[in-house]
Write a protein that holds these residues in place. Structure first.
Motif, PDB file in Angstrom:
ATOM      1  N   VAL A 132      51.167  54.379  35.108  1.00  0.00           N
ATOM      2  CA  VAL A 132      50.552  54.038  36.601  1.00  0.00           C
ATOM      3  C   VAL A 132      51.380  54.506  37.398  1.00  0.00           C
ATOM      4  O   VAL A 132      52.593  54.784  37.345  1.00  0.00           O
ATOM      5  CB  VAL A 132      50.341  52.708  36.480  1.00  0.00           C
ATOM      6  CG1 VAL A 132      49.404  52.092  35.513  1.00  0.00           C
ATOM      7  CG2 VAL A 132      51.838  51.783  36.355  1.00  0.00           C
ATOM      8  N   LEU A 180      53.256  44.503  34.977  1.00  0.00           N
ATOM      9  CA  LEU A 180      52.432  45.049  35.972  1.00  0.00           C
ATOM     10  C   LEU A 180      50.977  45.389  35.592  1.00  0.00           C
ATOM     11  O   LEU A 180      50.091  45.094  36.542  1.00  0.00           O
ATOM     12  CB  LEU A 180      52.935  46.648  36.096  1.00  0.00           C
ATOM     13  CG  LEU A 180      52.491  47.543  37.177  1.00  0.00           C
ATOM     14  CD1 LEU A 180      52.843  46.725  38.732  1.00  0.00           C
ATOM     15  CD2 LEU A 180      53.225  48.968  37.253  1.00  0.00           C
ATOM     16  N   PHE A 181      50.436  45.612  34.469  1.00  0.00           N
ATOM     17  CA  PHE A 181      49.120  45.567  34.197  1.00  0.00           C
ATOM     18  C   PHE A 181      48.556  44.341  34.180  1.00  0.00           C
ATOM     19  O   PHE A 181      47.376  44.243  34.822  1.00  0.00           O
ATOM     20  CB  PHE A 181      48.690  46.150  32.721  1.00  0.00           C
ATOM     21  CG  PHE A 181      48.701  47.813  32.675  1.00  0.00           C
ATOM     22  CD1 PHE A 181      47.218  48.238  32.193  1.00  0.00           C
ATOM     23  CD2 PHE A 181      49.743  48.455  32.854  1.00  0.00           C
ATOM     24  CE1 PHE A 181      47.216  49.394  32.212  1.00  0.00           C
ATOM     25  CE2 PHE A 181      49.436  49.884  32.800  1.00  0.00           C
ATOM     26  CZ  PHE A 181      48.339  50.413  32.573  1.00  0.00           C
ATOM     27  N   ARG A 182      49.234  42.992  33.895  1.00  0.00           N
ATOM     28  CA  ARG A 182      48.745  41.865  34.298  1.00  0.00           C
ATOM     29  C   ARG A 182      48.413  41.620  35.520  1.00  0.00           C
ATOM     30  O   ARG A 182      47.565  40.703  36.103  1.00  0.00           O
ATOM     31  CB  ARG A 182      49.527  40.953  33.430  1.00  0.00           C
ATOM     32  CG  ARG A 182      49.373  40.747  31.868  1.00  0.00           C
ATOM     33  CD  ARG A 182      50.226  39.696  31.296  1.00  0.00           C
ATOM     34  NE  ARG A 182      50.179  39.458  29.926  1.00  0.00           N
ATOM     35  CZ  ARG A 182      51.172  39.938  29.094  1.00  0.00           C
ATOM     36  NH1 ARG A 182      52.355  40.202  29.678  1.00  0.00           N
ATOM     37  NH2 ARG A 182      51.041  39.965  27.825  1.00  0.00           N
ATOM     38  N   ILE A 183      49.391  41.896  36.502  1.00  0.00           N
ATOM     39  CA  ILE A 183      49.445  41.747  37.846  1.00  0.00           C
ATOM     40  C   ILE A 183      48.266  42.429  38.508  1.00  0.00           C
ATOM     41  O   ILE A 183      47.261  41.704  39.418  1.00  0.00           O
ATOM     42  CB  ILE A 183      50.735  42.136  38.495  1.00  0.00           C
ATOM     43  CG1 ILE A 183      52.014  41.203  38.160  1.00  0.00           C
ATOM     44  CG2 ILE A 183      50.345  42.170  40.121  1.00  0.00           C
ATOM     45  CD1 ILE A 183      53.196  41.835  38.652  1.00  0.00           C
ATOM     46  N   TYR A 184      47.886  43.522  38.207  1.00  0.00           N
ATOM     47  CA  TYR A 184      46.860  44.206  38.591  1.00  0.00           C
ATOM     48  C   TYR A 184      45.245  43.828  37.869  1.00  0.00           C
ATOM     49  O   TYR A 184      44.293  44.279  38.024  1.00  0.00           O
ATOM     50  CB  TYR A 184      47.022  45.617  38.546  1.00  0.00           C
ATOM     51  CG  TYR A 184      47.697  46.382  39.443  1.00  0.00           C
ATOM     52  CD1 TYR A 184      47.167  46.630  40.692  1.00  0.00           C
ATOM     53  CD2 TYR A 184      48.964  46.253  39.584  1.00  0.00           C
ATOM     54  CE1 TYR A 184      47.850  47.211  41.933  1.00  0.00           C
ATOM     55  CE2 TYR A 184      49.756  46.722  40.489  1.00  0.00           C
ATOM     56  CZ  TYR A 184      49.345  47.397  41.730  1.00  0.00           C
ATOM     57  OH  TYR A 184      49.997  47.891  42.615  1.00  0.00           O
ATOM     58  N   ALA A 240      44.315  43.703  34.557  1.00  0.00           N
ATOM     59  CA  ALA A 240      43.918  44.659  33.573  1.00  0.00           C
ATOM     60  C   ALA A 240      43.440  43.786  32.318  1.00  0.00           C
ATOM     61  O   ALA A 240      44.004  42.568  32.216  1.00  0.00           O
ATOM     62  CB  ALA A 240      45.056  45.553  33.001  1.00  0.00           C
ATOM     63  N   ILE A 262      52.912  53.506  40.904  1.00  0.00           N
ATOM     64  CA  ILE A 262      53.295  52.328  41.632  1.00  0.00           C
ATOM     65  C   ILE A 262      53.346  52.784  43.118  1.00  0.00           C
ATOM     66  O   ILE A 262      54.242  53.695  43.442  1.00  0.00           O
ATOM     67  CB  ILE A 262      54.568  51.796  41.199  1.00  0.00           C
ATOM     68  CG1 ILE A 262      54.485  51.391  39.690  1.00  0.00           C
ATOM     69  CG2 ILE A 262      54.860  50.478  42.175  1.00  0.00           C
ATOM     70  CD1 ILE A 262      55.549  50.704  39.168  1.00  0.00           C
ATOM     71  N   PRO A 296      48.806  44.423  45.481  1.00  0.00           N
ATOM     72  CA  PRO A 296      47.903  44.195  44.361  1.00  0.00           C
ATOM     73  C   PRO A 296      46.784  43.502  44.809  1.00  0.00           C
ATOM     74  O   PRO A 296      46.649  43.056  45.918  1.00  0.00           O
ATOM     75  CB  PRO A 296      48.593  43.457  43.502  1.00  0.00           C
ATOM     76  CG  PRO A 296      49.712  42.582  44.388  1.00  0.00           C
ATOM     77  CD  PRO A 296      50.228  43.678  45.481  1.00  0.00           C
ATOM     78  N   PRO A 297      45.477  43.875  44.386  1.00  0.00           N
ATOM     79  CA  PRO A 297      44.127  43.193  44.705  1.00  0.00           C
ATOM     80  C   PRO A 297      44.144  41.978  44.501  1.00  0.00           C
ATOM     81  O   PRO A 297      44.727  41.186  43.296  1.00  0.00           O
ATOM     82  CB  PRO A 297      43.190  43.973  43.734  1.00  0.00           C
ATOM     83  CG  PRO A 297      43.747  44.239  42.615  1.00  0.00           C
ATOM     84  CD  PRO A 297      45.370  44.819  42.962  1.00  0.00           C
ATOM     85  N   ARG A 298      43.548  41.039  45.303  1.00  0.00           N
ATOM     86  CA  ARG A 298      43.261  39.468  45.304  1.00  0.00           C
ATOM     87  C   ARG A 298      42.678  38.967  44.042  1.00  0.00           C
ATOM     88  O   ARG A 298      41.545  39.822  43.737  1.00  0.00           O
ATOM     89  CB  ARG A 298      42.966  38.787  46.534  1.00  0.00           C
ATOM     90  CG  ARG A 298      44.017  39.114  47.588  1.00  0.00           C
ATOM     91  CD  ARG A 298      43.413  38.463  48.839  1.00  0.00           C
ATOM     92  NE  ARG A 298      44.582  38.812  49.935  1.00  0.00           N
ATOM     93  CZ  ARG A 298      44.196  38.435  51.311  1.00  0.00           C
ATOM     94  NH1 ARG A 298      43.228  37.636  51.601  1.00  0.00           N
ATOM     95  NH2 ARG A 298      45.135  38.370  52.227  1.00  0.00           N
ATOM     96  N   SER A 330      50.712  49.712  48.676  1.00  0.00           N
ATOM     97  CA  SER A 330      49.247  49.328  48.333  1.00  0.00           C
ATOM     98  C   SER A 330      49.685  47.970  47.630  1.00  0.00           C
ATOM     99  O   SER A 330      49.971  47.788  46.485  1.00  0.00           O
ATOM    100  CB  SER A 330      48.889  50.156  47.668  1.00  0.00           C
ATOM    101  OG  SER A 330      47.465  49.829  47.104  1.00  0.00           O
TER     102      SER A 330
END
Length: 255
Positions: free
Chosen positions: A245, A144-148, A150, A247, A253-255, A251
């Protein structure tokens, strides 16, 4: 309050047994004799206790900072844990009493060998617990952190350190009492001040009330040190062990 009650009850039982069976003071002094010694020589005992506590605190800080830093390196450097851990275990299984004379030879008769003894005895619990805590992630958190997006630093500080906090504080609580033991062992080998020095001199002169008074002061120092770490544990970990975090399904995830 329960611990205070148990402590007072134990002291009263100790006093009663010594008086009833007329146990000689050179075998086991009564608590009243020990407290009288503490009151009579409180200034001297407090000074020696402060020396031991300062040595223990410095060794505690050095050991835990180095252990946490090494565990972070083990986390990111491939096979470093397998290379270092056998030596850490060997260091742990070596009695600190056996290493104390070597520390005296290497570092001299000053404060350094006592600090080194305290640091060596505190190092292994901090290393093992920190490494275990850094890897105690719940399923999907790292992804999840990688998707966002981080970074590695953000994942370390905002994810791994938060998950490792309960483990690190557990190690700190164990090390808090061990550091006092390490400092006293270092003082047994060569010192002219500190609780270990007082115990050693008192045993040579058969001053058993003074020796028990020094032991009591070291025990109080260990309890206070442990209580201080426990206070920070209760104050800060309660939010660190919560959800890392939030979830939100609305919202993306940012591009």
């Amino acid at each position: 309050m329960p611990s205070v009650g148990v402590g007072i009850g134990g002291l009263l039982l100790w006093e009663g047994i010594c008086r009833f069976f007329k146990v000689p003071a050179y075998l086991l002094p009564t608590p009243s004799q020990i407290f009288a010694e503490i009151i009579y020589n409180f200034s001297s005992l407090a000074t020696h206790t402060a020396v031991t506590v300062s040595e223990a605190l410095l060794g505690f800080l050095i050991a835990n900072v180095c252990a946490i830093a090494l565990s972070v390196c083990m986390l990111y450097i491939r096979h470093l844990d397998r290379a270092i851990m056998p030596f850490a275990i060997a260091l742990k299984t070596t009695p600190i009493v056996a290493m104390a004379p070597l520390l005296l030879i290497w570092f001299g008769t000053g404060m350094a060998p006592k600090v080194a003894a305290a640091a060596l005895i505190c190092f292994f619990p901090a290393l093992v617990n920190s490494l275990k805590g850094f890897n105690a992630l719940e399923e999907g958190e790292e992804d999840l952190f990688r998707i966002y997006g981080a970074s590695k630093t953000q994942m370390l500080l905002k994810l791994r350190f938060q998950r490792a906090a309960p483990y690190i504080f557990s190690a700190l609580k164990v090390s808090s009492s061990l550091s006092i033991v390490g400092a006293i062992v270092g003082e047994f080998v060569g010192a002219n001040k500190g609780i270990g020095y007082v115990i050693l001199v008192a045993s040579y002169h058969f001053e058993f009330a003074r020796m028990f008074a020094a032991l009591f002061m070291s025990a109080i120092a260990g309890v206070v040190f442990y209580a201080a770490i426990s206070y920070f544990d209760r104050k800060y970990v309660f939010w660190l062990v919560g959800p890392v975090v939030e979830i939100r399904l609305d919202s993306p995830p940012p591009r």
